[in-house]
Design a protein around this motif. Structure first.
Motif, PDB file in Angstrom:
ATOM      1  N   LEU A 133     -12.244   1.099   7.731  1.00 49.30           N
ATOM      2  CA  LEU A 133     -10.893   1.407   7.263  1.00 49.30           C
ATOM      3  C   LEU A 133      -9.996   1.992   8.352  1.00 49.30           C
ATOM      4  O   LEU A 133      -8.897   2.460   8.047  1.00 49.30           O
ATOM      5  N   GLN A 136      -6.487   1.084   8.392  1.00 49.28           N
ATOM      6  CA  GLN A 136      -5.703   1.499   7.225  1.00 49.28           C
ATOM      7  C   GLN A 136      -5.408   3.002   7.239  1.00 49.28           C
ATOM      8  O   GLN A 136      -4.878   3.539   6.269  1.00 49.28           O
ATOM      9  N   LEU A 144      -4.034   0.614  -1.152  1.00 48.28           N
ATOM     10  CA  LEU A 144      -5.308  -0.023  -0.836  1.00 48.28           C
ATOM     11  C   LEU A 144      -5.739  -0.999  -1.923  1.00 48.28           C
ATOM     12  O   LEU A 144      -5.390  -0.858  -3.093  1.00 48.28           O
ATOM     13  N   GLN A 148     -11.142  -1.545  -0.657  1.00 50.53           N
ATOM     14  CA  GLN A 148     -10.748  -0.494   0.281  1.00 50.53           C
ATOM     15  C   GLN A 148     -10.792   0.877  -0.387  1.00 50.53           C
ATOM     16  O   GLN A 148     -11.192   1.869   0.233  1.00 50.53           O
ATOM     17  N   ASP A 149     -10.394   0.929  -1.665  1.00 48.76           N
ATOM     18  CA  ASP A 149     -10.496   2.180  -2.428  1.00 48.76           C
ATOM     19  C   ASP A 149     -11.936   2.689  -2.452  1.00 48.76           C
ATOM     20  O   ASP A 149     -12.200   3.879  -2.256  1.00 48.76           O
ATOM     21  N   ARG A 151     -14.349   1.982  -0.393  1.00 48.93           N
ATOM     22  CA  ARG A 151     -14.754   2.412   0.948  1.00 48.93           C
ATOM     23  C   ARG A 151     -14.187   3.798   1.258  1.00 48.93           C
ATOM     24  O   ARG A 151     -14.868   4.636   1.856  1.00 48.93           O
ATOM     25  N   GLU A 178     -17.359  -9.063  -2.032  1.00 49.56           N
ATOM     26  CA  GLU A 178     -17.036  -7.655  -1.810  1.00 49.56           C
ATOM     27  C   GLU A 178     -18.249  -6.775  -2.100  1.00 49.56           C
ATOM     28  O   GLU A 178     -18.513  -5.798  -1.383  1.00 49.56           O
TER      29      GLU A 178
END
Length: 249
Positions: A133, A136, A144, A148-149, A151, A178
Motif C-alpha cells: 500500500l 496509497q 480505498l 486495499q481496506d 490490507r 483478491e
C-alpha cells in the motif's frame, strides 16, 4: 505442532454466557509460535464470540487465557495489545478523512506507548510497503478499494507490534484473485515471525493456509487437527450438513 514449541496463546475452558445463552462453552486450545491456526464452524458456532474473548471485547464467564505465559483472562483490550496481541477486524472502520499513512501511524502510536511520531510514521510506512500500500500512503482512507481496506486493516494491526495476530474473516467479500493475494499476505505475516489465528468460512482458504484447525459447533470445540483430519471427523461432517461438498473438501 508438538510439545517443545513455544506456546503463544492458551485457552483453558473459556466460557461466555449472555443471560441464558451459552455462546462459548469450555473452549480449550493451544496456539504455538509460528503457527497459522484456523477456527471454523457453521453460523452460530461461537467463533466471533471466542475471538471477542481473546481480544478483550468480552470478559469470560469462566476459564483462563494466557498470552506468552501471562494471564490476561481479565485484562482490558489495551493491556492485551501492549502485551503482544493484535487484531484485524472483518468490517474495517478506518478514520475515513485521514490518509492511509496516518491511519497506520495511529496503530503504531497506540501499540507502543512512548513512541515518538517520526518513529511511528516510519514504522507505518514500512508496513505499507510490506502490505503493498505504499503507493496509497497519501490517499484518504475512504478512497480505498475493499482489498486495499483489508490490507490497511492488517497493516494497522501489525503496527501495534503483535506477537500474535487475530484475523476476523479478512477474506470476506473478496473476489477469488483478491483472496489469493490476501492468503499470501497472511503467509508473509507468519514468515515475519508473527503467529496467526484466524476465523474463516471459505474452506479452500482454510485448507491452503492453516497449519491446524479448531472446529466449533454450538459454542464448543468438536475437533482439532490438520485440515484433512478435521474434515474427516464424523462430528464435523454432521455440523457441515453431512456432505463433503459442504466442507469444501
Amino acid at each position: 505442532m508438538s510439545a517443545g514449541l513455544e506456546v503463544v496463546l492458551r485457552a483453558e475452558r473459556l466460557s461466555k454466557s449472555f443471560g441464558g445463552l451459552k455462546a462459548v462453552q469450555n473452549v480449550s486450545f493451544t496456539h504455538y509460535a509460528g503457527e497459522i491456526l484456523a477456527v471454523i464452524g457453521p453460523n452460530g458456532a461461537g467463533k466471533t464470540t471466542l475471538l471477542n474473548l481473546l481480544s478483550g471485547v468480552y470478559r469470560p464467564s469462566s476459564g483462563r487465557l494466557e498470552l506468552l505465559g501471562q494471564d490476561i483472562t481479565h485484562a482490558p483490550m489495551e493491556r492485551r495489545c501492549h502485551a503482544g496481541l493484535g487484531r484485524a477486524f472483518q468490517v474495517v472502520r478506518p478514520f475515513p478523512e485521514m490518509t492511509v499513512l496516518e491511519n497506520v501511524t495511529v496503530g503504531a502510536l497506540f501499540g507502543m506507548p512512548g513512541t515518538r511520531l517520526p518513529e511511528a510514521r516510519e514504522r507505518a510506512y514500512d508496513l505499507l510497503e510490506r502490505t503493498g500500500l505504499a503507493d496509497q500512503a497519501d490517499r484518504a482512507a475512504h478512497e480505498l478499494t475493499l482489498l486495499q481496506d483489508k490490507r490497511m486493516e492488517v497493516a494497522r494491526a501489525l503496527a501495534t507490534h503483535p506477537r500474535v495476530l487475530l484475523l476476523d474473516e479478512v477474506m470476506a467479500g473478496l473476489r477469488p484473485g483478491e483472496a489469493a493475494e490476501a492468503v499470501e499476505l497472511v503467509r508473509s505475516v507468519r514468515d515475519g515471525g508473527i503467529s496467526v489465528l484466524f476465523i474463516e468460512h471459505i474452506m479452500p482458504v482454510v485448507r491452503d493456509l492453516a497449519d491446524r484447525v479448531v472446529v466449533m459447533d454450538g459454542g464448543e470445540v468438536i475437533a482439532t487437527g490438520s485440515y484433512r483430519e478435521v474434515t474427516a471427523h464424523p462430528q464435523v461432517v454432521t455440523a457441515y450438513l453431512g456432505t463433503e461438498e459442504g466442507l469444501g473438501a
